[in-house]
Design an enzyme around this catalytic site. Structure first.
Site, PDB file in Angstrom:
ATOM      1  N   ASP A 182      11.641 -36.141  56.690  1.00  0.00           N
ATOM      2  CA  ASP A 182      11.146 -34.898  57.278  1.00  0.00           C
ATOM      3  C   ASP A 182      12.254 -34.134  57.978  1.00  0.00           C
ATOM      4  OD1 ASP A 182      11.013 -35.286  60.485  1.00  0.00           O
ATOM      5  OD2 ASP A 182      10.686 -37.190  59.469  1.00  0.00           O
ATOM      6  N   ILE A 228      21.121 -38.469  55.963  1.00  0.00           N
ATOM      7  CA  ILE A 228      20.256 -38.902  54.862  1.00  0.00           C
ATOM      8  C   ILE A 228      21.020 -38.905  53.542  1.00  0.00           C
ATOM      9  CG2 ILE A 228      19.325 -36.578  54.440  1.00  0.00           C
ATOM     10  CD1 ILE A 228      17.565 -40.012  54.015  1.00  0.00           C
ATOM     11  N   GLY A 288      14.937 -39.247  61.990  1.00  0.00           N
ATOM     12  CA  GLY A 288      14.098 -38.646  60.965  1.00  0.00           C
ATOM     13  C   GLY A 288      14.871 -38.504  59.668  1.00  0.00           C
ATOM     14  N   GLU A 289      14.531 -37.473  58.896  1.00  0.00           N
ATOM     15  CA  GLU A 289      15.155 -37.170  57.600  1.00  0.00           C
ATOM     16  C   GLU A 289      14.844 -38.213  56.531  1.00  0.00           C
ATOM     17  OE1 GLU A 289      19.386 -36.638  58.013  1.00  0.00           O
ATOM     18  OE2 GLU A 289      19.196 -35.253  59.706  1.00  0.00           O
ATOM     19  N   GLY A 290      14.292 -39.372  56.918  1.00  0.00           N
ATOM     20  CA  GLY A 290      14.111 -40.478  55.987  1.00  0.00           C
ATOM     21  C   GLY A 290      15.190 -41.527  56.129  1.00  0.00           C
TER      22      GLY A 290
END
Length: 341
Positions: A175, A98, A317-319
């Site tokens: 997230d 990210i 995830g993580e964006g």
């Protein structure tokens, strides 16, 4: 609850006049009408959000909410919760995916501890906003109280609106939390009514036995807690997560300030479903970034009525998917503004 109610009341319809003008301009650019596909659709939607027929390219931020889940005690994750604080440290060091993608996209990474199970990380770069040390085990009772769910929602609202006050014009959801595909699947099952077996994925890499156990745990949690699909806060409290609560708050808070939210993958999709249940108008402010490899994500987007921009088989995830989409959306906005008619 006062902030949540005020925020929901502030979410208004898209500006149809700006959207009409943006569509007319797009159709008059030196290209066949509609030939830029979802990019054109996104620009028209952003025109309605900003009340501007030529929407701006502005400052961007990804809100990475971090929380742990008591349900991991049931064996639903291939990784232990010790990974959560380790990943937070990698965010702070700037070495996670990210961070790399956000630097490339020109976006800030905002990391918030909403509910990590480990001791707090002593670093000023983390927003220390912990509501509790992870959710409770939803297979044995509600994941959190209704009051805690509202706390999470209002936390997300406050944090995103602070960013908007500092000039952010586009937000992404991100997230981190071991076991978070389990509550996300439960949320989707409650709202869609689809059998758990059809929408449960392997998360971080469960084997066949682990997948079967995960399905059983999700089904048990829903049967035990009986979440009311007509009440988004009830669903969130009973089978959700603290980071999911904060992300739903981010969506609602951005919508109230007329700022578009780029939705990441499966966990963010669960937060979007919660936001929609609380305020159906909030969907108008969402842009779907990509289609995750998680089997339930396609259904999530269908429930939201959103079309994914990218199909990259991502599931980190993580964006990361949302930040990748930032670059495409910026390109779309620049084409809209700078192409000849």
């Amino acid at each position: 609850m006062i902030l949540l109610n005020q925020t929901v009341a502030s979410i208004k319809d898209l500006d149809q006049k700006s959207m009409k003008l943006a569509k007319e301009r797009s159709d008059n650019l030196i290209k066949p009408p509609g030939s830029l596909g979802v990019m054109e659709e996104a620009v028209v939607k952003m025109a309605g959000i900003y009340k501007d027929s030529i929407p701006p390219v502005g400052k961007k931020a990804v809100m990475v909410m971090v929380g742990d889940h008591g349900v991991v005690a049931e064996g639903v994750s291939a990784f232990p919760q010790e990974v959560t604080p380790q990943m937070v440290m990698s965010f702070l060091w700037g070495g996670a995916a990210i961070n790399v993608l956000s630097r490339h996209a020109g976006a800030d990474v905002i990391v918030t501890d909403v509910g990590i199970a480990a001791p707090p990380i002593d670093d000023p770069r983390v927003n220390q906003c912990r509501i509790k040390n992870g959710t409770d085990n939803m297979a044995k009772g509600p994941a959190m109280s209704r009051e805690e769910a509202i706390q999470g929602l209002e936390l997300g609202i406050r944090l995103v609106q602070e960013q908007i006050e500092q000039g952010v014009k586009m937000v992404a959801t991100g997230d981190m939390g071991i076991g978070n595909t389990t509550p996300s699947t439960a949320i989707l099952a409650v709202f869609s009514g689809v059998d758990v077996e059809k929408i449960t994925g392997r998360g971080t890499g469960l084997d066949d036995q682990g997948l079967k156990l995960k399905q059983q745990v999700i089904r048990k949690a829903i049967e035990l807690n009986q979440p009311d699909f007509k009440d988004g806060i009830d669903v969130l409290a009973k089978v959700g997560g603290l980071e999911i609560a904060a992300l739903a708050g981010v969506i609602l808070g951005a919508a109230a300030k007329r700022v578009p939210v780029v939705i990441d993958g499966f966990i963010s999709g669960a937060a979007a479903l919660i936001a929609k249940a609380i305020s159906p108008l909030s969907v108008d402010y969402m842009l779907a970034s990509h289609l995750s490899q998680e089997p339930g994500h396609k259904m999530m987007l269908e429930e939201l009525g959103l079309k994914p921009l990218l199909h990259l088989d991502m599931r980190l995830g993580e964006g990361t998917g949302a930040v990748t989409a930032f670059m495409i959306f910026d390109g779309a906005l620049k084409c809209h503004k700078k192409m000849l008619t």
